[in-house]
Design a protein around this motif. Structure first.
Motif, PDB file in Angstrom:
ATOM      1  N   ALA A   1      -6.272  -3.890   5.605  1.00  0.00           N
ATOM      2  CA  ALA A   1      -6.489  -2.455   5.404  1.00  0.00           C
ATOM      3  C   ALA A   1      -6.231  -2.063   3.950  1.00  0.00           C
ATOM      4  N   LYS A   2      -5.159  -2.601   3.369  1.00  0.00           N
ATOM      5  CA  LYS A   2      -4.861  -2.307   1.967  1.00  0.00           C
ATOM      6  C   LYS A   2      -5.957  -2.852   1.055  1.00  0.00           C
TER       7      LYS A   2
ATOM      8  N   PRO B   1       7.837  -8.078  10.845  1.00  0.00           N
ATOM      9  CA  PRO B   1       6.514  -7.747  11.378  1.00  0.00           C
ATOM     10  C   PRO B   1       5.812  -8.984  11.925  1.00  0.00           C
TER      11      PRO B   1
ATOM     12  N   ALA C   1       0.069  -8.267  12.635  1.00  0.00           N
ATOM     13  CA  ALA C   1       0.261  -6.933  12.064  1.00  0.00           C
ATOM     14  C   ALA C   1       0.252  -7.004  10.542  1.00  0.00           C
ATOM     15  N   ARG C   2       0.882  -8.039   9.979  1.00  0.00           N
ATOM     16  CA  ARG C   2       0.887  -8.201   8.528  1.00  0.00           C
ATOM     17  C   ARG C   2      -0.525  -8.432   8.013  1.00  0.00           C
ATOM     18  N   LYS C   3      -1.292  -9.265   8.715  1.00  0.00           N
ATOM     19  CA  LYS C   3      -2.662  -9.543   8.285  1.00  0.00           C
ATOM     20  C   LYS C   3      -3.524  -8.288   8.365  1.00  0.00           C
ATOM     21  N   LYS C   4      -3.349  -7.516   9.437  1.00  0.00           N
ATOM     22  CA  LYS C   4      -4.131  -6.286   9.600  1.00  0.00           C
ATOM     23  C   LYS C   4      -3.771  -5.293   8.500  1.00  0.00           C
ATOM     24  N   ASN C   5      -2.487  -5.179   8.190  1.00  0.00           N
ATOM     25  CA  ASN C   5      -2.028  -4.274   7.147  1.00  0.00           C
ATOM     26  C   ASN C   5      -2.581  -4.707   5.792  1.00  0.00           C
ATOM     27  N   PHE C   6      -2.561  -6.005   5.515  1.00  0.00           N
ATOM     28  CA  PHE C   6      -3.096  -6.525   4.257  1.00  0.00           C
ATOM     29  C   PHE C   6      -4.590  -6.264   4.157  1.00  0.00           C
TER      30      PHE C   6
ATOM     31  N   ASP D   1      -8.945  -0.586   1.329  1.00  0.00           N
ATOM     32  CA  ASP D   1      -8.712   0.662   0.593  1.00  0.00           C
ATOM     33  C   ASP D   1      -8.839   0.434  -0.911  1.00  0.00           C
TER      34      ASP D   1
END
Length: 85
Positions: free
Chosen positions: A75-76, A64, A68-73, A79
């Motif tokens: 978002a998690k 990734p 993208a990894r930073k955005k995913n992190f 949440d």
């Protein structure tokens, strides 16, 4: 030298300083031990990065992108924060 060899050399030099056998050159020897320890850490970090890249490639996946990894992190994390509240 690889990371393990740098680590071993750092240990040898640190032992030499602590045993007093290299008293006249203790500062230089300690500095050299620190350099080898730093190089061992850098090699371990590089090995971990290469391992991760090879792991993805071995599974047929693409590594990734950093964003993208930073955005995913992020978002998690958001949440998890919302779940906590």
């Amino acid at each position: 030298m690889n990371g393990h060899e740098h680590y071993q050399r750092a240990e040898e030099l640190a032992e030499k300083v602590s045993s007093g056998r290299a008293y006249a050159d203790a500062i230089e020897t300690a500095m050299l031990a620190q350099v080898h320890a730093t190089l061992a850490l850098a090699a371990a970090t590089a090995d971990a990065t290469n391992f991760r890249r090879d792991l993805y490639a071995g599974n047929g996946d693409e590594l990734p992108a950093t964003t993208a990894r930073k955005k995913n992190f992020a978002a998690k994390s958001a949440d998890a924060a919302n779940d906590f509240i």
